[in-house]
Scaffold this motif. Structure first.
Motif, PDB file in Angstrom:
ATOM      1  N   UNK A 179       1.989 -24.999  -7.147  1.00  0.00           N
ATOM      2  CA  UNK A 179       0.854 -24.396  -7.730  1.00  0.00           C
ATOM      3  C   UNK A 179       0.088 -25.563  -8.052  1.00  0.00           C
ATOM      4  N   UNK A 180       0.352 -26.793  -8.104  1.00  0.00           N
ATOM      5  CA  UNK A 180      -0.237 -28.023  -8.230  1.00  0.00           C
ATOM      6  C   UNK A 180      -1.169 -28.199  -6.816  1.00  0.00           C
ATOM      7  N   UNK A 181      -0.475 -28.113  -5.785  1.00  0.00           N
ATOM      8  CA  UNK A 181      -1.305 -28.121  -4.368  1.00  0.00           C
ATOM      9  C   UNK A 181      -2.281 -27.036  -4.246  1.00  0.00           C
ATOM     10  N   UNK A 182      -1.939 -26.023  -4.737  1.00  0.00           N
ATOM     11  CA  UNK A 182      -2.560 -24.612  -4.772  1.00  0.00           C
ATOM     12  C   UNK A 182      -3.911 -25.092  -5.509  1.00  0.00           C
ATOM     13  N   UNK A 217     -15.683  16.792  -2.331  1.00  0.00           N
ATOM     14  CA  UNK A 217     -14.521  17.496  -2.813  1.00  0.00           C
ATOM     15  C   UNK A 217     -13.558  16.534  -2.527  1.00  0.00           C
ATOM     16  N   UNK A 218     -13.438  15.649  -1.462  1.00  0.00           N
ATOM     17  CA  UNK A 218     -12.454  15.008  -1.188  1.00  0.00           C
ATOM     18  C   UNK A 218     -12.447  13.416  -1.643  1.00  0.00           C
ATOM     19  N   UNK A 219     -13.282  13.054  -2.267  1.00  0.00           N
ATOM     20  CA  UNK A 219     -13.561  12.051  -2.822  1.00  0.00           C
ATOM     21  C   UNK A 219     -12.511  11.126  -3.483  1.00  0.00           C
ATOM     22  N   UNK A 220     -11.662  11.678  -4.584  1.00  0.00           N
ATOM     23  CA  UNK A 220     -10.615  11.210  -5.114  1.00  0.00           C
ATOM     24  C   UNK A 220      -9.223  10.957  -4.229  1.00  0.00           C
ATOM     25  N   UNK A 221      -9.169  11.706  -3.211  1.00  0.00           N
ATOM     26  CA  UNK A 221      -8.020  11.317  -2.088  1.00  0.00           C
ATOM     27  C   UNK A 221      -8.568  10.228  -1.314  1.00  0.00           C
ATOM     28  N   UNK A 222      -9.935  10.181  -0.934  1.00  0.00           N
ATOM     29  CA  UNK A 222     -10.311   9.242  -0.198  1.00  0.00           C
ATOM     30  C   UNK A 222     -10.305   7.909  -0.635  1.00  0.00           C
ATOM     31  N   UNK A 223     -10.502   7.810  -2.063  1.00  0.00           N
ATOM     32  CA  UNK A 223     -10.420   6.561  -2.905  1.00  0.00           C
ATOM     33  C   UNK A 223      -8.875   6.030  -2.908  1.00  0.00           C
ATOM     34  N   UNK A 224      -8.025   7.101  -2.765  1.00  0.00           N
ATOM     35  CA  UNK A 224      -6.664   6.619  -2.827  1.00  0.00           C
ATOM     36  C   UNK A 224      -6.183   6.212  -1.463  1.00  0.00           C
ATOM     37  N   UNK A 225      -6.851   6.481  -0.652  1.00  0.00           N
ATOM     38  CA  UNK A 225      -6.586   6.174   0.790  1.00  0.00           C
ATOM     39  C   UNK A 225      -7.120   4.629   0.894  1.00  0.00           C
ATOM     40  N   UNK A 226      -8.380   4.401   0.262  1.00  0.00           N
ATOM     41  CA  UNK A 226      -8.893   3.126   0.377  1.00  0.00           C
ATOM     42  C   UNK A 226      -7.948   2.118  -0.305  1.00  0.00           C
ATOM     43  N   UNK A 227      -7.447   2.699  -1.455  1.00  0.00           N
ATOM     44  CA  UNK A 227      -6.811   1.933  -2.340  1.00  0.00           C
ATOM     45  C   UNK A 227      -5.383   1.278  -1.474  1.00  0.00           C
ATOM     46  N   UNK A 228      -4.646   2.375  -0.774  1.00  0.00           N
ATOM     47  CA  UNK A 228      -3.669   2.074   0.039  1.00  0.00           C
ATOM     48  C   UNK A 228      -3.842   1.327   1.088  1.00  0.00           C
ATOM     49  N   UNK A 229      -5.208   1.229   1.624  1.00  0.00           N
ATOM     50  CA  UNK A 229      -5.566   0.576   2.860  1.00  0.00           C
ATOM     51  C   UNK A 229      -5.796  -1.013   2.363  1.00  0.00           C
ATOM     52  N   UNK A 230      -6.126  -1.466   1.290  1.00  0.00           N
ATOM     53  CA  UNK A 230      -6.573  -2.703   0.829  1.00  0.00           C
ATOM     54  C   UNK A 230      -5.286  -3.603   1.171  1.00  0.00           C
ATOM     55  N   UNK A 231      -4.232  -3.403   0.587  1.00  0.00           N
ATOM     56  CA  UNK A 231      -3.084  -4.462   0.975  1.00  0.00           C
ATOM     57  C   UNK A 231      -2.685  -4.560   2.382  1.00  0.00           C
ATOM     58  N   UNK A 232      -2.860  -3.286   2.766  1.00  0.00           N
ATOM     59  CA  UNK A 232      -2.442  -3.281   4.505  1.00  0.00           C
ATOM     60  C   UNK A 232      -3.465  -4.151   5.119  1.00  0.00           C
ATOM     61  N   UNK A 233      -4.794  -4.255   4.812  1.00  0.00           N
ATOM     62  CA  UNK A 233      -5.572  -5.096   5.335  1.00  0.00           C
ATOM     63  C   UNK A 233      -5.431  -6.576   5.569  1.00  0.00           C
ATOM     64  N   UNK A 234      -4.939  -6.710   4.176  1.00  0.00           N
ATOM     65  CA  UNK A 234      -4.415  -8.508   4.204  1.00  0.00           C
ATOM     66  C   UNK A 234      -3.257  -8.579   5.062  1.00  0.00           C
ATOM     67  N   UNK A 238      -3.770 -16.675  -0.720  1.00  0.00           N
ATOM     68  CA  UNK A 238      -3.878 -15.238  -0.180  1.00  0.00           C
ATOM     69  C   UNK A 238      -3.349 -13.941  -0.776  1.00  0.00           C
ATOM     70  N   UNK A 239      -2.083 -14.302  -1.556  1.00  0.00           N
ATOM     71  CA  UNK A 239      -1.519 -13.217  -2.551  1.00  0.00           C
ATOM     72  C   UNK A 239      -2.424 -12.910  -3.637  1.00  0.00           C
ATOM     73  N   UNK A 240      -3.037 -13.979  -4.203  1.00  0.00           N
ATOM     74  CA  UNK A 240      -3.945 -13.702  -5.421  1.00  0.00           C
ATOM     75  C   UNK A 240      -5.227 -13.010  -5.029  1.00  0.00           C
ATOM     76  N   UNK A 241      -5.570 -13.416  -3.746  1.00  0.00           N
ATOM     77  CA  UNK A 241      -6.959 -12.600  -3.317  1.00  0.00           C
ATOM     78  C   UNK A 241      -6.686 -11.301  -3.055  1.00  0.00           C
ATOM     79  N   UNK A 242      -5.352 -10.715  -2.446  1.00  0.00           N
ATOM     80  CA  UNK A 242      -4.955  -9.457  -2.325  1.00  0.00           C
ATOM     81  C   UNK A 242      -5.099  -8.970  -3.613  1.00  0.00           C
TER      82      UNK A 242
END
Length: 266
Positions: free
Chosen positions: A59-62, A189-206, A244-248
């Motif tokens: 953490x000091x080096x971080x 009508x699919x926006x809630x599920x699309x938002x869920x898919x994006x939420x799942x994709x964010x950590x996968x992107x990292x 990078x973990x903190x950024x994710x």
């Protein structure tokens, strides 16, 4: 809903708001504190501190890396690659998912392609991407795009397939052209599920980004992790992992906050 969600929802009417915030803080952060304590004890006793530096040193080096700005250009490049790759996967994934749900020929063509692509570790595609695009940003963006595509496609497809038929029939009875129905009726009508898919994709992107940068980049967080590991500076290597973990973490929390604030009706 998780077990913790259930327990604290039950206490909503009995605990004042400040106590609820303290309870949530304990539930979320105490396990991390326990892991950090065990890590501190293991460093230098169970495992050599040269290989597993203690969290206090990490953490000091971080802090030093962030305060000096040394790591910021690499972090900015990595976040740019994630933003572009994830943005492309959202645009293509929503269009493809809705298209597959609305058109049997499109579903027949792309279902096999997605089924074959899904089991392949995206890091295994990096050498092929290097042959096509070379070492650098384009390869990292392609890997992020491919890794994030499937959860967005699946959530969009399942939601579009389950859209209330009465909405579609009503639009048709009002004279809406068939080509407008996916845009005007199905996608909203699919926006809630699309938002869920994006939420799942964010950590996968990292995850995909770091995998790509470890192999096919001369800049970025993954490159820094590899560079510090090669020269034996494991404290800095762990520090970059923390960054990078903190950024994710903040990316996911920021997205969840934005979703609650901007799209309340979902």
């Amino acid at each position: 809903m998780s077990y913790a969600d259930f327990r604290f929802d039950a206490l909503d009417e009995t605990l004042p708001a400040p106590f609820r915030r303290v309870a949530w803080f304990v539930v979320e952060w105490i396990p991390l504190v326990i892991v950090a304590g065990l890590w501190e004890l293991a460093s230098g006793t169970v495992v050599s501190s040269e290989i597993l530096p203690p969290p206090t040193a990490v953490f000091r080096v971080t802090w030093d890396l962030l305060a000096s700005g040394q790591v910021l250009p690499h972090l900015q490049m990595s976040l740019y690659r994630i933003a572009v790759g994830l943005g492309l996967s959202i645009a293509v994934g929503v269009a493809l998912g809705v298209g597959m749900a609305r058109s049997k020929p499109i579903e027949n063509v792309f279902e096999v392609f997605l089924a074959l692509l899904y089991p392949i570790p995206k890091a295994a595609l990096v050498p092929l991407a290097i042959l096509w695009l070379g070492v650098g940003t384009e390869t990292a963006i392609l890997i992020v795009f491919l890794a994030c595509l499937l959860p967005i496609v699946l959530n969009s497809y399942n939601a579009a397939r389950d859209v209330d038929r009465n909405l579609i029939w009503s639009a048709q009875m009002m004279g809406m052209p068939s080509w407008k129905i996916p845009i005007k009726v199905v996608v909203p009508a699919t926006i809630p599920s699309i938002l869920t898919g994006i939420r799942q994709a964010i950590p996968i992107a990292f995850i995909a980004l770091v995998s790509a940068e470890l192999i096919a980049s001369n800049q970025g967080i993954g490159f820094e992790i590899l560079r510090y590991g090669q020269i034996g500076n494991y404290t800095s290597m762990f520090a970059v992992l923390v960054i990078i973990s903190g950024a994710a973490f903040f990316a996911v929390r920021g997205y969840e906050w934005l979703e609650r604030k901007v799209v309340r009706w979902t």
